[in-house]
Design a protein around this motif. Structure first.
Motif, short mmCIF file in Angstrom:
data_model
loop_
_atom_site.label_atom_id
_atom_site.label_comp_id
_atom_site.label_asym_id
_atom_site.label_seq_id
_atom_site.Cartn_x
_atom_site.Cartn_y
_atom_site.Cartn_z
N GLY A 39 19.53 -4.06 21.59
CA GLY A 39 18.66 -5.36 22.29
C GLY A 39 17.67 -3.85 22.89
O GLY A 39 16.32 -4.68 22.50
N TYR A 40 17.99 -3.00 23.60
CA TYR A 40 16.84 -1.90 23.51
C TYR A 40 16.47 -1.53 22.57
O TYR A 40 14.79 -1.36 23.03
CB TYR A 40 17.79 -0.48 24.61
N THR A 41 16.54 -1.75 21.64
CA THR A 41 15.96 -1.35 20.24
C THR A 41 14.50 -1.99 20.09
O THR A 41 13.91 -1.42 19.78
CB THR A 41 17.21 -0.86 18.86
N MET A 42 14.99 -3.23 20.01
CA MET A 42 13.53 -4.29 19.67
C MET A 42 12.78 -4.19 20.64
O MET A 42 11.73 -4.52 20.26
CB MET A 42 14.71 -5.49 20.13
N VAL A 43 13.23 -3.65 22.21
CA VAL A 43 11.92 -4.35 22.92
C VAL A 43 10.55 -3.65 21.88
O VAL A 43 8.92 -3.33 22.48
CB VAL A 43 12.61 -3.13 24.40
N GLU A 44 10.88 -2.50 21.30
CA GLU A 44 10.08 -1.18 20.61
C GLU A 44 8.52 -2.34 19.89
O GLU A 44 7.49 -1.77 20.04
CB GLU A 44 10.10 0.06 19.69
N GLN A 45 10.03 -2.92 19.13
CA GLN A 45 8.80 -4.31 18.11
C GLN A 45 8.39 -5.20 19.04
O GLN A 45 7.14 -6.29 18.79
CB GLN A 45 9.64 -4.83 17.21
N LEU A 46 9.01 -5.47 20.08
CA LEU A 46 8.22 -6.70 20.55
C LEU A 46 7.42 -7.15 22.16
O LEU A 46 6.97 -7.51 22.37
CB LEU A 46 9.98 -8.01 21.20
N ILE A 47 7.56 -5.71 22.44
CA ILE A 47 6.53 -5.61 23.13
C ILE A 47 5.65 -4.22 22.98
O ILE A 47 5.84 -3.21 22.79
CB ILE A 47 7.12 -4.97 24.63
N PRO A 48 4.53 -3.99 23.08
CA PRO A 48 3.24 -3.81 23.25
C PRO A 48 3.44 -1.97 24.42
O PRO A 48 4.25 -2.37 25.37
CB PRO A 48 1.58 -3.98 24.15
#
Length: 456
Positions: free
Chosen positions: A333-342
């Motif tokens: 979940g924390y890693t996905m922030v890199e892809q989902l949020i500018p």
């Protein structure tokens, strides 16, 4: 200058190489000391208030107020940090938090009524420093364009795991072996010393992003639907932590061995840490969205049988399994922030996820406290079961929101915008030189905001 993205990633950068980054230990060590108290706060409040009032329900109310206050203030703190800078926000926050925790402990020892403790819990929770997101922001600034960036993301996730599970073990040992207020005293001391040391490392902190005079719009993290889905997932994870803390403490008292709480939570912590370290060392071949869903299925299944354990050995074994299942969901979940949020909204996004864990934990300790007071620890374990089931249903229903939107446009934009925008992201020509297999490995490790990612 050739972008670091062109570096061959066939040999995965390791943790040792990451920590040898110049200036890294200067903010990693005080940052860890400053955020370890986050894992100690809830259980320290629970054990102290339960000791003074004799009620897990009352203790749960005070802990819940703390968690809700933190969950509401964390995103605001992230926004102010982006605009004013880390040190400007952190210095007054750690001073306020240490004073608030000391006041709460004093009131509890003076047998103050629950309403007074709940009132004191508001500034205690609202002033919890958001050091974890600040450390992540420093790594992103220090390693921009480097193949070490995904390694840093994994390292920080493992550190969060350590905080979430070792903090409560330390707090339990202090509260049961030294003094009921020792956990809160240690929490306040570590927050103050670690926070001041961390704030003093000004050379590595990101530049403040003041509002643009040209009227440029700022992206708010919560406006992205993917983050809202992750918030539901993290609420469930927080409920596991809160439900386990209350129910394990109640179970230990029921068997006449209060000290067993630390051992049982330590086993749970061991499972969490083992899985967390493994998650950071594996180069995954499946996409993060699928990893998150599969990990959450395992977590829900493991949490669904805790209520049936009636022996210390069986409960310890089940706690180990639950711990093993938390790390895949949390780290992914924390890693996905890199892809989902500018990039200009990621600090805020991380604070939303951290606040969601605190809010889920707060709700869980309240419900589990009421249930254990009325029916025993077995009913307290129903809280993690129900919370993870609801979160899993949300993930499955809204999983399409977790796919990055047209990530290839980011690279194309850099090619079209010319040299003026090239420093902000990897140049298109550099990205084109990355071998296909290496690029896929980079994507899997959390750098999807720089190059196209695999959508599963």
């Amino acid at each position: 200058m050739t972008s670091a993205v062109t570096t061959d990633t066939s040999a995965r950068p390791g943790y040792g190489q990451l920590l040898r980054t110049p200036g890294a230990l200067g903010f990693v060590l005080p940052g860890f000391a400053a955020r370890l108290p986050f894992g100690m706060l809830t259980i320290s409040i629970l054990l102290l208030v339960q000791h003074t009032t004799g009620s897990y329900g009352s203790a749960g109310i005070v802990a819940a107020v703390t968690g809700v206050s933190m969950a509401l203030s964390a995103p605001l703190m992230g926004i102010f940090t982006d605009r004013l800078g880390q040190s400007a926000v952190l210095l007054p926050v750690v001073l306020t938090h240490s004073a608030a925790v000391t006041g709460l402990a004093a009131l509890a020892l003076l047998d103050a009524p629950v309403w007074a403790l709940a009132l004191a819990a508001v500034p205690t929770g609202a002033s919890v420093p958001q050091v974890g997101p600040m450390v992540r922001a420093r790594w992103a600034t220090k390693l921009e364009g480097s193949p070490l960036l995904p390694t840093a993301a994994a390292f920080e996730s493992v550190t969060d795991e350590f905080t979430f599970v070792v903090g409560p073990v330390l707090a339990t040992a202090l509260c049961t072996g030294v003094h009921p207020a020792a956990g809160l005293v240690t929490e306040a001391t570590l927050t103050l010393l670690g926070g001041l040391l961390f704030a003093a490392q000004r050379a590595t902190q990101p530049k403040a992003h003041a509002p643009s005079a040209a009227g440029e719009k700022r992206a708010f993290a919560l406006s992205f639907p993917g983050l809202r889905v992750l918030i539901f997932a993290f609420l469930g994870i927080g409920a596991v932590f809160g439900g386990m803390q209350v129910s394990l403490a109640a179970f230990s008292n029921e068997i006449g061995n209060p000290g067993a709480n630390g051992l049982l939570y330590g086993v749970f912590a061991a499972g969490n840490m083992i899985a967390g370290i493994a998650m950071g060392a594996i180069a995954w071949k499946i996409g993060p969205r699928r990893r998150l869903i599969l990990g959450y299925i395992g977590l829900t299944a493991a949490a669904s049988v805790l209520w049936a354990a009636h022996s210390m050995i069986l409960l310890g074994a089940l706690g180990l399994v639950v711990g093993l299942c938390i790390a895949p969901a949390l780290i992914t979940g924390y890693t996905m922030v890199e892809q989902l949020i500018p990039a200009n909204a990621r600090t805020e996004a991380f604070t939303w996820l951290t606040g969601s864990i605190a809010f889920g934990q707060a709700i869980a300790v309240t419900l589990a406290g009421r249930l254990t007071d009325a029916h025993g620890s077995s009913f307290g374990f129903l809280v993690p079961m129900g919370a993870t089931a609801l979160a899993l249903a949300t993930l499955l229903a809204l999983r399409a929101k977790l796919a990055p939107k047209a990530p290839s446009r980011i690279v194309n934009a850099s090619a079209q915008s010319g040299a003026a925008s090239a420093p902000a992201i990897a140049p298109a020509t550099a990205t084109a030189t990355v071998p296909s297999a290496s690029r896929n490995r980079v994507n899997e490790r959390g750098m999807g905001h720089r190059v196209p990612v695999t959508v599963d």
